[in-house]
Design a protein around this motif. Structure first.
Motif, PDB file in Angstrom:
ATOM      1  N   THR A   1       0.834  -1.210   0.000  1.00 14.77           N
ATOM      2  CA  THR A   1       0.000   0.000   0.000  1.00 14.77           C
ATOM      3  C   THR A   1       0.863   1.251   0.000  1.00 14.77           C
ATOM      4  OG1 THR A   1      -1.692  -1.211   1.240  1.00 14.77           O
ATOM      5  CG2 THR A   1      -1.876   1.186   1.189  1.00 14.77           C
TER       6      THR A   1
ATOM      7  N   GLU B   1      -0.205  -4.050 -10.589  1.00 14.44           N
ATOM      8  CA  GLU B   1      -1.526  -3.437 -10.408  1.00 14.44           C
ATOM      9  C   GLU B   1      -2.318  -3.464 -11.710  1.00 14.44           C
ATOM     10  OE1 GLU B   1      -1.256   0.351  -8.050  1.00 14.44           O
ATOM     11  OE2 GLU B   1       0.842  -0.273  -8.036  1.00 14.44           O
TER      12      GLU B   1
ATOM     13  N   ASN C   1      -5.592  -2.914  -5.180  1.00 15.31           N
ATOM     14  CA  ASN C   1      -4.899  -2.542  -3.949  1.00 15.31           C
ATOM     15  C   ASN C   1      -4.407  -3.734  -3.131  1.00 15.31           C
ATOM     16  OD1 ASN C   1      -5.063   0.571  -3.223  1.00 15.31           O
ATOM     17  ND2 ASN C   1      -6.908   0.045  -4.383  1.00 15.31           N
TER      18      ASN C   1
ATOM     19  N   LYS D   1     -10.803  -3.710   1.754  1.00 14.17           N
ATOM     20  CA  LYS D   1     -10.558  -2.843   0.583  1.00 14.17           C
ATOM     21  C   LYS D   1     -11.843  -2.677  -0.232  1.00 14.17           C
ATOM     22  CE  LYS D   1      -6.153  -2.454   1.446  1.00 14.17           C
ATOM     23  NZ  LYS D   1      -6.153  -3.278   2.673  1.00 14.17           N
TER      24      LYS D   1
END
Length: 483
Positions: free
Chosen positions: A14, A104, A419, A397
């Motif tokens: 994160t 990601e 995330n 999340k």
């Protein structure tokens, strides 16, 4: 160490995401702690509860391991939220503000696939879950201590040879009472003892029954010119006593009957030797003998003993107690998740990814092996923390995307994948690889536990990425339609 990796990966992941979005190192660490503090804390607490279920184990080493691991998880949590953030701020690190990383972007693509195919994935995975859980019906709660080592070890080769070619390694001992001093000399006692021995010999796993009724018959035959007609119990009490006395006076030192008869001659020892018997077989045979004594010879009522009997009872009691403990932990953890997620609905939904990985793992084991012993009885408690870790981080999340960002169920799914998806995948791959290495151990307790643990952890990731998102989107969409 497994959860240390998980905590650190989530916090660092994160932080790096925020730094790539242009935030400073300190701001990124603060944001990472804000987002991850609750799920990391819940993971630590639920894992500690999972390990504390080992308190229900009958084995002191398992209980002590549970206490140490529960305490260690609290220490790991403190280091993850205090020591690690401090190091991340102090130590130099430079990350380019490129927006999003390849990982990601890959997770975003994966989330799009899950969203697009959510109906197919929901029904297909639901069928797979139900099918694998049915494998639990094939499980037999049993253990065979002679097979703990594989055939690479000399002890296994020798024990197999003894089991297959000689007598066997398992024995149940009984002290058969006569009810009075010198009572074993009564012909009625010897007749009933012979009747009991013959009944036991009918059972399939029984290789030999050692009883003095056979010896007294051989003595009677020998004292009558080896006439086969006299291979029987002596007719009088006095004759039986004289045969035993004559035998003890004639044998060399150390070969007397002190190991078969007690001092006041009120009881004799009966030994049942079993061949290729599991703990379940030993318990079943003892139950058959106890039932026979209750119905036919109640005056002979006695309890079976010996190391084999002790281990067979320990195995069953330990497995049963661990099942009770794990069930209690799941109930308590589910209650805590309802509080942490601030939603009864999502708390109940979290039961699915928390309960099913272990159930599916045991079901798959049921189809492949079918036998669950002492070692595997602690797998559910051991994997509970890791399974809950995946679920808590994904749900936190997802709910953050819905509540803070105001995203739709589909966009919240993408937000959660982006995330937390890479962190979940990384920790799962690392843990599965570690337990896979342990599975090559020649000690069955370690190898079986490692294989089932790796399977359970892998299934947990599969459910969290391909079933839980489709379930959440379906439930949320139906809710929106009703509104």
């Amino acid at each position: 160490s497994a959860l240390t990796i998980a905590h650190c990966v989530h916090i660092m992941s994160t932080q790096r995401i925020n730094m790539r979005l242009g935030k400073s190192k300190k701001e990124s660490v603060n944001e990472s702690l804000r987002v991850n503090l609750q799920p990391v804390f819940m993971t630590a607490i639920t894992t500690a509860i999972g390990f504390l279920t080992m308190h229900f184990s009958e084995a002191p080493p398992f209980r002590e391991l549970g206490y140490m691991m529960a305490f260690g998880n609290i220490i790991l949590f403190l280091h993850a939220v205090i020591t690690l953030p401090a190091l991340l701020v102090i130590l130099p690190s430079k990350i380019n503000t490129t927006g999003y990383s390849r990982a990601e972007n890959y997770m975003t693509k994966l989330s799009k696939f899950v969203i697009k195919k959510r109906k197919i994935l929901l029904y297909t995975n639901g069928f797979i879950i139900v099918f694998l859980c049915l494998g639990i019906t094939q499980i037999k709660l049993d253990d065979t201590w002679t097979k703990y080592f594989d055939k690479r070890f000399e002890i296994r080769k020798h024990s197999d040879f003894v089991q297959n070619n000689l007598t066997g390694l398992d024995a149940i001992e009984y002290s058969i009472p006569s009810g009075s001093s010198d009572g074993i000399n009564a012909p009625e006692y010897w007749s009933k003892l012979e009747k009991l021995a013959n009944r036991i010999r009918q059972e399939p796993n029984v290789n030999h029954v050692t009883t003095l009724s056979d010896s007294i018959k051989r003595l009677n035959k020998a004292m009558n010119g080896d006439n086969p007609d006299f291979y029987a119990i002596p007719e009088t009490r006095e004759l039986a006593a004289q045969y035993l006395l004559l035998y003890e006076l004639s044998v060399p030192f150390g070969l007397d009957l002190n190991d078969r008869i007690n001092v006041n001659k009120s009881s004799t020892r009966l030994t049942v030797t079993l061949q290729n018997a599991s703990n379940d077989d030993i318990r079943d045979l003892d139950k058959i003998i106890q039932d026979y004594l209750d119905k036919e010879i109640p005056e002979f009522k006695t309890q079976g003993t010996g190391l084999s009997m002790i281990f067979s009872q320990f195995s069953k009691r330990n497995i049963d107690s661990m099942l009770v403990g794990t069930t209690s932990a799941l109930v308590l953890i589910s209650f805590l998740l309802i509080i942490a997620l601030r939603s009864l609905k999502f708390g109940l939904i979290s039961l699915i990814p928390n309960l099913f990985p272990a159930a599916m793992g045991f079901g798959l084991w049921g189809f492949m092996q079918g036998e669950v012993g002492v070692a595997l009885s602690v797998v559910a408690a051991m994997t509970l923390g890791i399974v809950v870790d995946d679920t808590v981080h994904y749900l936190s999340k997802y709910l953050r995307g819905r509540r803070e960002e105001g995203l739709s169920p589909e966009d919240a799914t993408t937000y959660a994948f982006k995330n937390v998806g890479f962190a979940l995948s990384t920790t799962t791959i690392a843990l599965v690889a570690g337990f896979t290495i342990l599975s090559f151990s020649g000690f069955k307790v370690n190898s079986d536990m490692a294989i089932l643990t790796a399977i359970t952890i892998a299934i947990a990731l599969f459910i969290d990425l391909f079933f839980l998102p489709t379930l959440l989107m379906t439930i949320e969409k139906n809710k929106l339609k009703k509104q």
